[in-house]
Design a protein around this motif. Structure first.
Motif, PDB file in Angstrom:
ATOM      1  N   LEU A 241     -16.048  74.076 170.670  1.00 47.70           N
ATOM      2  CA  LEU A 241     -15.218  74.081 169.462  1.00 47.70           C
ATOM      3  C   LEU A 241     -13.786  73.811 169.931  1.00 47.70           C
ATOM      4  N   GLU A 242     -13.128  72.847 169.288  1.00 47.44           N
ATOM      5  CA  GLU A 242     -11.746  72.547 169.713  1.00 47.44           C
ATOM      6  C   GLU A 242     -10.838  73.722 169.365  1.00 47.44           C
ATOM      7  N   PRO A 243      -9.960  74.144 170.291  1.00 50.13           N
ATOM      8  CA  PRO A 243      -9.050  75.261 170.013  1.00 50.13           C
ATOM      9  C   PRO A 243      -8.251  75.009 168.738  1.00 50.13           C
ATOM     10  N   ALA A 244      -8.237  76.014 167.863  1.00 52.93           N
ATOM     11  CA  ALA A 244      -7.651  75.840 166.534  1.00 52.93           C
ATOM     12  C   ALA A 244      -6.380  76.667 166.359  1.00 52.93           C
ATOM     13  N   VAL A 245      -5.367  76.032 165.760  1.00 54.41           N
ATOM     14  CA  VAL A 245      -4.096  76.714 165.496  1.00 54.41           C
ATOM     15  C   VAL A 245      -3.917  76.807 163.981  1.00 54.41           C
ATOM     16  N   LEU A 246      -3.847  78.037 163.471  1.00 59.46           N
ATOM     17  CA  LEU A 246      -3.678  78.237 162.033  1.00 59.46           C
ATOM     18  C   LEU A 246      -2.247  78.678 161.725  1.00 59.46           C
ATOM     19  N   VAL A 247      -1.614  78.008 160.751  1.00 57.83           N
ATOM     20  CA  VAL A 247      -0.289  78.440 160.302  1.00 57.83           C
ATOM     21  C   VAL A 247      -0.355  78.716 158.799  1.00 57.83           C
ATOM     22  N   ASP A 248       0.727  79.257 158.257  1.00 60.56           N
ATOM     23  CA  ASP A 248       0.785  79.636 156.823  1.00 60.56           C
ATOM     24  C   ASP A 248      -0.233  80.714 156.471  1.00 60.56           C
ATOM     25  N   VAL A 249      -0.676  81.489 157.427  1.00 55.87           N
ATOM     26  CA  VAL A 249      -1.646  82.539 157.091  1.00 55.87           C
ATOM     27  C   VAL A 249      -0.907  83.736 156.479  1.00 55.87           C
ATOM     28  N   GLU A 250      -1.632  84.546 155.752  1.00 56.09           N
ATOM     29  CA  GLU A 250      -1.077  85.772 155.181  1.00 56.09           C
ATOM     30  C   GLU A 250      -1.620  86.968 155.952  1.00 56.09           C
ATOM     31  N   THR A 251      -0.894  88.089 155.916  1.00 59.06           N
ATOM     32  CA  THR A 251      -1.329  89.250 156.700  1.00 59.06           C
ATOM     33  C   THR A 251      -2.617  89.885 156.148  1.00 59.06           C
ATOM     34  N   SER A 252      -2.981  89.481 154.903  1.00 65.05           N
ATOM     35  CA  SER A 252      -4.234  90.024 154.361  1.00 65.05           C
ATOM     36  C   SER A 252      -5.446  89.166 154.740  1.00 65.05           C
ATOM     37  N   ASP A 253      -5.228  88.002 155.360  1.00 62.73           N
ATOM     38  CA  ASP A 253      -6.349  87.097 155.686  1.00 62.73           C
ATOM     39  C   ASP A 253      -7.249  87.722 156.749  1.00 62.73           C
ATOM     40  N   ARG A 254      -8.553  87.469 156.615  1.00 59.51           N
ATOM     41  CA  ARG A 254      -9.494  87.966 157.640  1.00 59.51           C
ATOM     42  C   ARG A 254      -9.133  87.441 159.025  1.00 59.51           C
ATOM     43  N   CYS A 255      -8.755  86.175 159.082  1.00 60.78           N
ATOM     44  CA  CYS A 255      -8.487  85.580 160.405  1.00 60.78           C
ATOM     45  C   CYS A 255      -7.269  86.245 161.067  1.00 60.78           C
ATOM     46  N   TRP A 256      -6.401  86.848 160.275  1.00 60.95           N
ATOM     47  CA  TRP A 256      -5.238  87.549 160.828  1.00 60.95           C
ATOM     48  C   TRP A 256      -5.610  88.977 161.233  1.00 60.95           C
ATOM     49  N   ARG A 257      -6.522  89.562 160.489  1.00 63.44           N
ATOM     50  CA  ARG A 257      -6.796  90.998 160.675  1.00 63.44           C
ATOM     51  C   ARG A 257      -7.955  91.283 161.641  1.00 63.44           C
ATOM     52  N   GLU A 258      -8.972  90.398 161.671  1.00 67.82           N
ATOM     53  CA  GLU A 258     -10.191  90.729 162.426  1.00 67.82           C
ATOM     54  C   GLU A 258     -10.230  90.029 163.775  1.00 67.82           C
ATOM     55  N   GLU A 259     -10.944  90.666 164.701  1.00 63.11           N
ATOM     56  CA  GLU A 259     -11.128  90.045 166.012  1.00 63.11           C
ATOM     57  C   GLU A 259     -12.102  88.881 165.847  1.00 63.11           C
ATOM     58  N   ILE A 260     -11.663  87.663 166.106  1.00 65.55           N
ATOM     59  CA  ILE A 260     -12.524  86.490 165.895  1.00 65.55           C
ATOM     60  C   ILE A 260     -13.388  86.237 167.127  1.00 65.55           C
ATOM     61  N   PHE A 261     -12.839  86.468 168.290  1.00 66.12           N
ATOM     62  CA  PHE A 261     -13.557  86.284 169.558  1.00 66.12           C
ATOM     63  C   PHE A 261     -13.989  84.833 169.739  1.00 66.12           C
ATOM     64  N   GLY A 262     -13.031  83.967 169.516  1.00 65.24           N
ATOM     65  CA  GLY A 262     -13.244  82.534 169.683  1.00 65.24           C
ATOM     66  C   GLY A 262     -11.878  81.862 169.728  1.00 65.24           C
ATOM     67  N   PRO A 263     -11.857  80.516 169.892  1.00 61.47           N
ATOM     68  CA  PRO A 263     -10.594  79.810 170.124  1.00 61.47           C
ATOM     69  C   PRO A 263      -9.790  79.561 168.845  1.00 61.47           C
ATOM     70  N   VAL A 264      -9.256  80.633 168.265  1.00 63.68           N
ATOM     71  CA  VAL A 264      -8.464  80.514 167.034  1.00 63.68           C
ATOM     72  C   VAL A 264      -7.224  81.391 167.164  1.00 63.68           C
ATOM     73  N   VAL A 265      -6.063  80.807 166.885  1.00 69.54           N
ATOM     74  CA  VAL A 265      -4.831  81.603 166.880  1.00 69.54           C
ATOM     75  C   VAL A 265      -4.165  81.457 165.509  1.00 69.54           C
ATOM     76  N   CYS A 266      -3.516  82.527 165.055  1.00 69.68           N
ATOM     77  CA  CYS A 266      -2.750  82.477 163.806  1.00 69.68           C
ATOM     78  C   CYS A 266      -1.279  82.686 164.161  1.00 69.68           C
ATOM     79  N   ILE A 267      -0.409  81.874 163.573  1.00 71.25           N
ATOM     80  CA  ILE A 267       1.028  81.998 163.876  1.00 71.25           C
ATOM     81  C   ILE A 267       1.792  82.267 162.575  1.00 71.25           C
ATOM     82  N   ARG A 268       2.682  83.285 162.627  1.00 77.40           N
ATOM     83  CA  ARG A 268       3.527  83.587 161.462  1.00 77.40           C
ATOM     84  C   ARG A 268       4.976  83.741 161.917  1.00 77.40           C
ATOM     85  N   PRO A 269       5.920  83.372 161.026  1.00 77.95           N
ATOM     86  CA  PRO A 269       7.329  83.594 161.362  1.00 77.95           C
ATOM     87  C   PRO A 269       7.747  85.022 161.017  1.00 77.95           C
ATOM     88  N   PHE A 270       8.829  85.508 161.655  1.00 79.65           N
ATOM     89  CA  PHE A 270       9.404  86.787 161.212  1.00 79.65           C
ATOM     90  C   PHE A 270      10.925  86.675 161.209  1.00 79.65           C
TER      91      PHE A 270
END
Ligand code: NAD
Length: 477
Positions: free
Chosen positions: A363-392
Motif C-alpha cells: 500500500l503506498e504510504p498515505a498522507v491525510l490533511v484537513d482531518v478533524e479531531t473526531s475522525d477515526r483516522c485521527w483517533r484510532e491506531e491504524i497500524f499501517g502507512p497512514v499519517v494525519c497532519i493538522r495545523p495548530f
C-alpha cells in the motif's frame, strides 16, 4: 542454509504438537506459502511450563551470576554469527525490508549483551533501620515468565523480554504471534547452542486464542510480559488479576509528532515520513498524528509529501527498500477501510493510499490533511502507512489535543527553543518522547506507555526490576 523451523521448541528439543492446528505462513511480498508451522495447544503449554519450572528449580535460579552472564554473552555472539540467516527469515516471514531486519537482529544481540552485563550491576541495598542490626534487600527471580510478543517486531521484542527475564534468573516460555514465529523459534535453538540449559527458554508457536488463556492462567506462570494490542492486554490483565500474577503490558499507540515554527522544520519534514512509514506503519511508536504550527504548515506539508513520494516501496529483499508490504491481506484491508472513511468524509489524501501493481500486500504510504479531531483516522491506531497532519495556532490548545487520546506511548517534539522543549516535553502524556529526533528505543533506557499504552517498562534496568521480586531481610545484631 538451515531449514525453516516448523515445530515447537521445548526442553532444548524440536517437538511435534500432538493436537494443535498447524498455521500456514504466507510471504506477504509474494503472497506465496512459506511454511506450515505447528500451532501449539493447551497440552503443549502444560509441557512447556512444566519444563521451564523444572529448569528454574534445578539449576538456572541458583547458577552463579558470572556463569549466567557468560551464557547470555554467548547467546549474543551466536545471534551475531547467524545474523544474516535470521534477517532473511524475518524478511520472508513478515515482509520486513532486509536492511531493517539486519538492524533488528543486531539489536536483539545487543539486548542480550546489555543484560549479560546488567547481571553484575543489578543488586539490592543495605538500609539503616531504626532497630539496628543488618537490613538488606535482595532481588529474587520470580520463576516461569510467559513472554507474549506481537508480529511486527518479533525478534527484538522477543529478546527484550527473554534477555532480562533470563538475566534475573527466571525461565521463559516465549510465545511469538501466529503470523511471525520463525525467528523466535530459531532463537530458542540458537540459545541452546550457545549454552543455555535445556528448559530455560521454550518457544511455542501458535495462536493466542488457542493457548493464550492456558498460558496466562497457568498456576506455575508467575509473570506475564505482554506486548500487543490494548484489547488483548486488557484481557490478560483481567485473567492475571485472579491470582495476582505480575503483568507488564506494552500496548497500542497513536503518537504525536509536534513541529514548532522555530524548529529546523525542513529537517523535521524530510525525516518525519519514516517516523510513521517505517515497518510499513506497523509500529506501536508510529508518529501518526502530526501537529504543525500554522506559520510553516503549508510549506511543511509540501516538503513532507515530497519526501514521502521519494520513499522506496517494494521488494523487501532489496537493500534499498524502505517500505515493504503489510503483513497480511487482512491488515491491508483494515488500513484501506480507514482511508475509505477519510475519503467519504471529504478529507484530502495528499499522496498515496493506492495499491501498486503486482503481487504482495503493498500500500503506498498515505498522507491525510484537513482531518478533524473526531475522525477515526485521527483517533484510532491504524497500524499501517497512514499519517494525519493538522495545523495548530496555540501551544496550550495543541497540548490538549495531543493528550486527548487513550494512548500515551511515544512521540516527537521539534523546536529550537530550549525552554519550550522542556515545558512541552513535560506536558505530553507519553512514556517516551524525543526532542528533534524520532528515536524511541534505547536498549539502556526504559520503554513503555502511559494510559492505555501499557503498564511497566521494558529495556534498561527497569526491565530487571520487572522480572524480580523485592525481598527485605533483617538480621538481628
Ligand atoms: P495482538 O494483541 O493481537 O497479539 C499479540 C500477541 O498476543 C500475539 O502473540 C498473539 O498471539 C497473542 N494473543 C492474542 N490473543 C491472546 C490471548 N487471548 N491470550 C494471550 N495471548 C494472546 O497484537 P498484534 O496484532 O500481534 O500486534 C499489534 C499490536 O501490538 C498493536 O496494537 C501495537 O501497537 C502493539 N505493539 C505494542 C508495542 C509496545 O511496545 N507498546 C510494540 C509492538 C506492538
Amino acid at each position: 542454509m538451515n531449514p525453516i523451523p516448523t515445530k515447537m521448541f521445548i526442553n532444548g528439543q524440536w517437538r511435534e504438537v500432538a493436537g494443535g492446528k498447524p498455521i500456514t505462513l504466507i510471504n506477504p511480498a509474494t503472497e506465496q506459502p512459506l511454511a506450515e508451522v505447528a500451532g501449539a495447544d493447551v497440552l503443549a503449554v502444560g509441557e512447556a511450563v512444566a519444563s521451564a519450572h523444572e529448569a528454574f528449580l534445578n539449576g538456572w535460579r541458583d547458577l552463579a551470576p558470572g556463569k549466567r552472564a557468560e551464557i547470555l554473552y554467548n547467546v549474543a555472539r551466536v545471534i551475531r554469527e547467524n545474523l544474516e540467516g535470521l534477517a532473511r527469515l524475518e524478511c520472508g516471514n513478515i515482509g520486513k525490508p532486509i536492511s531493517d531486519a539486519r538492524d533488528e537482529i543486531g539489536l536483539g544481540a545487543r539486548v542480550f549483551e546489555y543484560y549479560a552485563g546488567a547481571i553484575s550491576k543489578f543488586g539490592g541495598q543495605t538500609i539503616p533501620v531504626a532497630r539496628g542490626g543488618l537490613d538488606y534487600t535482595l532481588r529474587t527471580p520470580m520463576g516461569v515468565v510467559a513472554a507474549i510478543v506481537p508480529w511486527n517486531f518479533p525478534f527484538p521484542i522477543g529478546c527484550w523480554k527473554a534477555a532480562p527475564a533470563l538475566a534475573a534468573g527466571n525461565c521463559v516460555v516465549l510465545k511469538p504471534a501466529s503470523l511471525s514465529p520463525l525467528t523466535a523459534l530459531r532463537l530458542g535453538e540458537l540459545a541452546c547452542q550457545a549454552g543455555l540449559p535445556a528448559g530455560v527458554l521454550q518457544v511455542l508457536p501458535g495462536s493466542g486464542q488457542a493457548m493464550g488463556d492456558a498460558l496466562v492462567t497457568h498456576p506455575l506462570v508467575r509473570k506475564i510480559s505482554f506486548t500487543g494490542s490494548t484489547t488483548v492486554g486488557s484481557r490478560i490483565m483481567e485473567l492475571a488479576a485472579r491470582d495476582i500474577k505480575r503483568v507488564s503490558l506494552e500496548l497500542g499507540g497513536k503518537s504525536p509528532n509536534i513541529v514548532f515554527a522555530d524548529a529546523d522544520w525542513q529537517r523535521a519534514a524530510e525525516t518525519s515520513p519514516m517516523s510513521v512509514f517505517a515497518n510499513t506503519g506497523q509500529d506501536c511508536c508510529a508518529r501518526s498524528r502530526m501537529f504543525v504550527e500554522r506559520a510553516v504548515y503549508d510549506r511543511f506539508v509540501e516538503l513532507f509529501v515530497a519526501a514521502t513520494k521519494k520513499l522506496v516501496v517494494g521488494d523487501p529483499t532489496r537493500p534499498e527498500t524502505q517500505v515493504g508490504p503489510l503483513v497480511s491481506a487482512g491488515q491491508r484491508a483494515a488500513v484501506e477501510e480507514y482511508l475509505a472513511d477519510a475519503r467519504a468524509l471529504g478529507r484530502t489524501v495528499a499522496t498515496g493510499g493506492g495499491r501498486p501493481a503486482g503481487p504482495g500486500y503493498y500500500l503506498e504510504p498515505a498522507v491525510l490533511v484537513d482531518v478533524e479531531t473526531s475522525d477515526r483516522c485521527w483517533r484510532e491506531e491504524i497500524f499501517g502507512p497512514v499519517v494525519c497532519i493538522r495545523p495548530f495556532d496555540d501551544e496550550k490548545a495543541m497540548l490538549q489535543e495531543v493528550n486527548d487520546s487513550p494512548y500515551g506511548l511515544s512521540g516527537s517534539l521539534w523546536t529550537n527553543d530550549l525552554r519550550r522543549a522542556v515545558r512541552v516535553a513535560r506536558q505530553v502524556e507519553s512514556g517516551v518522547l524525543s526532542v528533534n529526533s524520532h528515536s524511541s528505543v534505547h536498549v539502556e533506557a526504559p520503554f513503555g506507555g502511559f494510559k492505555q499504552s501499557g503498564l511497566g517498562r521494558d529495556l534498561g534496568m527497569s526491565a530487571m526490576e520487572g522480572y524480580t521480586e523485592l525481598k527485605n531481610i533483617y538480621v538481628a545484631e
